[in-house]
Write a protein that holds these residues in place. Structure first.
Motif, PDB file in Angstrom:
ATOM      1  N   ASN A 100      -6.962 -10.699   1.636  1.00  0.00           N
ATOM      2  CA  ASN A 100      -5.793  -9.926   2.273  1.00  0.00           C
ATOM      3  C   ASN A 100      -4.507 -10.786   1.440  1.00  0.00           C
ATOM      4  N   LYS A 101      -4.993 -11.899   1.046  1.00  0.00           N
ATOM      5  CA  LYS A 101      -3.634 -12.206   0.162  1.00  0.00           C
ATOM      6  C   LYS A 101      -2.858 -11.607  -0.875  1.00  0.00           C
ATOM      7  N   ALA A 102      -4.585 -10.850  -1.787  1.00  0.00           N
ATOM      8  CA  ALA A 102      -4.880 -10.333  -3.003  1.00  0.00           C
ATOM      9  C   ALA A 102      -3.858  -8.641  -2.399  1.00  0.00           C
ATOM     10  N   GLN A 103      -4.533  -8.323  -1.638  1.00  0.00           N
ATOM     11  CA  GLN A 103      -3.835  -6.923  -0.868  1.00  0.00           C
ATOM     12  C   GLN A 103      -3.049  -7.517  -0.463  1.00  0.00           C
ATOM     13  N   LEU A 104      -1.777  -7.711  -0.314  1.00  0.00           N
ATOM     14  CA  LEU A 104      -0.228  -8.430  -0.033  1.00  0.00           C
ATOM     15  C   LEU A 104      -0.117  -9.086  -1.922  1.00  0.00           C
ATOM     16  N   LEU A 105      -0.386  -9.250  -2.271  1.00  0.00           N
ATOM     17  CA  LEU A 105       0.573 -10.035  -3.562  1.00  0.00           C
ATOM     18  C   LEU A 105       0.670  -8.809  -5.033  1.00  0.00           C
ATOM     19  N   ASN A 106      -0.546  -7.647  -4.465  1.00  0.00           N
ATOM     20  CA  ASN A 106      -0.392  -6.145  -4.689  1.00  0.00           C
ATOM     21  C   ASN A 106       0.956  -5.153  -4.278  1.00  0.00           C
ATOM     22  N   VAL A 107       1.336  -5.451  -2.919  1.00  0.00           N
ATOM     23  CA  VAL A 107       2.073  -4.261  -1.970  1.00  0.00           C
ATOM     24  C   VAL A 107       3.509  -4.695  -2.895  1.00  0.00           C
ATOM     25  N   ILE A 108       3.380  -6.200  -3.172  1.00  0.00           N
ATOM     26  CA  ILE A 108       4.562  -7.266  -3.339  1.00  0.00           C
ATOM     27  C   ILE A 108       4.941  -6.256  -4.534  1.00  0.00           C
ATOM     28  N   LYS A 109       4.098  -6.362  -5.966  1.00  0.00           N
ATOM     29  CA  LYS A 109       4.587  -6.068  -6.807  1.00  0.00           C
ATOM     30  C   LYS A 109       4.732  -4.554  -7.110  1.00  0.00           C
ATOM     31  N   GLY A 110       3.821  -4.005  -6.383  1.00  0.00           N
ATOM     32  CA  GLY A 110       4.383  -2.731  -6.143  1.00  0.00           C
ATOM     33  C   GLY A 110       6.084  -2.140  -5.164  1.00  0.00           C
ATOM     34  N   ILE A 111       5.974  -2.959  -4.278  1.00  0.00           N
ATOM     35  CA  ILE A 111       7.700  -3.350  -4.077  1.00  0.00           C
ATOM     36  C   ILE A 111       8.427  -3.682  -5.153  1.00  0.00           C
ATOM     37  N   ARG A 148       5.515   2.606   9.906  1.00  0.00           N
ATOM     38  CA  ARG A 148       5.500   1.274   9.311  1.00  0.00           C
ATOM     39  C   ARG A 148       5.868   1.056   7.826  1.00  0.00           C
ATOM     40  N   ALA A 149       6.402   1.429   6.947  1.00  0.00           N
ATOM     41  CA  ALA A 149       6.167   1.554   5.509  1.00  0.00           C
ATOM     42  C   ALA A 149       7.432   0.628   5.177  1.00  0.00           C
ATOM     43  N   PRO A 150       6.819  -0.199   4.364  1.00  0.00           N
ATOM     44  CA  PRO A 150       7.140  -1.081   3.647  1.00  0.00           C
ATOM     45  C   PRO A 150       8.421  -1.308   3.449  1.00  0.00           C
ATOM     46  N   ARG A 151      10.026  -1.434   3.460  1.00  0.00           N
ATOM     47  CA  ARG A 151      10.556  -1.751   2.716  1.00  0.00           C
ATOM     48  C   ARG A 151      10.913  -1.852   1.404  1.00  0.00           C
ATOM     49  N   ALA A 152      11.087  -0.963   0.206  1.00  0.00           N
ATOM     50  CA  ALA A 152      10.704  -1.478  -1.012  1.00  0.00           C
ATOM     51  C   ALA A 152      12.257  -0.969  -1.901  1.00  0.00           C
TER      52      ALA A 152
END
Length: 152
Positions: A100-111, A148-152
């Motif tokens: 989960n942490k790795a996935q969240l870090l990837n999403v943060i990186k993408g945003i 609920r798409a992440p705000r980027a």
């Protein structure tokens, strides 16, 4: 030892001690003629075991199953088996949390790496599609993410 003293020593509320007693986690006590509960000296140690087990992630039912059934003592094999099982559960949870942490870090990186001029919704959809391709998000959670798409 009366409940107030036991509560002070153990750091638990008297209501919690009464709950443990009603749940069968600590020995029922005799009430004195004045109605006060009088707990045995070993009760403090049992409460410490319960507090420690809860802090380690054991449910009250798991604790109840592992506690000695009588004054005869601990059931070595049952205790050892229960402790090993909890360690296995913790290891699975740690793996899941790391994923989960790795996935969240990837999403943060993408945003954070959103191409200039790209709309947030478009970037969010791109991230969701990438997660689907990588198998990092089950279909049910990606549907929620799309709503609920992440705000980027």
């Amino acid at each position: 030892m009366r409940i107030g003293e036991l509560a002070k020593i153990s750091g638990l509320a008297a209501s919690r001690i009464r709950f443990y007693e009603a749940s069968g986690l600590i020995q029922s006590v005799e009430r004195k003629s004045n109605g006060y509960r009088d707990y045995a000296p070993g009760t403090e140690a049992v409460l410490e075991i319960i507090k420690g087990a809860q802090a380690a992630g054991f449910s009250l039912e798991e604790i109840r199953q592992l506690m000695p059934r009588s004054a005869g003592g601990w059931q070595h094999d049952e205790l050892l088996s229960g402790l090993k099982h909890k360690v296995e559960e913790i290891e699975v949870l740690q793996q899941r949390l790391a994923q989960n942490k790795a996935q969240l870090l990837n999403v943060i990186k993408g945003i954070e790496g959103k191409p200039e001029g790209m709309a947030c919704a478009e970037n969010a959809q791109m991230l969701i599609n990438r997660l689907r391709e990588e198998g990092g998000a089950p279909a049910s959670s990606t549907r929620k993410s799309a709503r609920r798409a992440p705000r980027a």
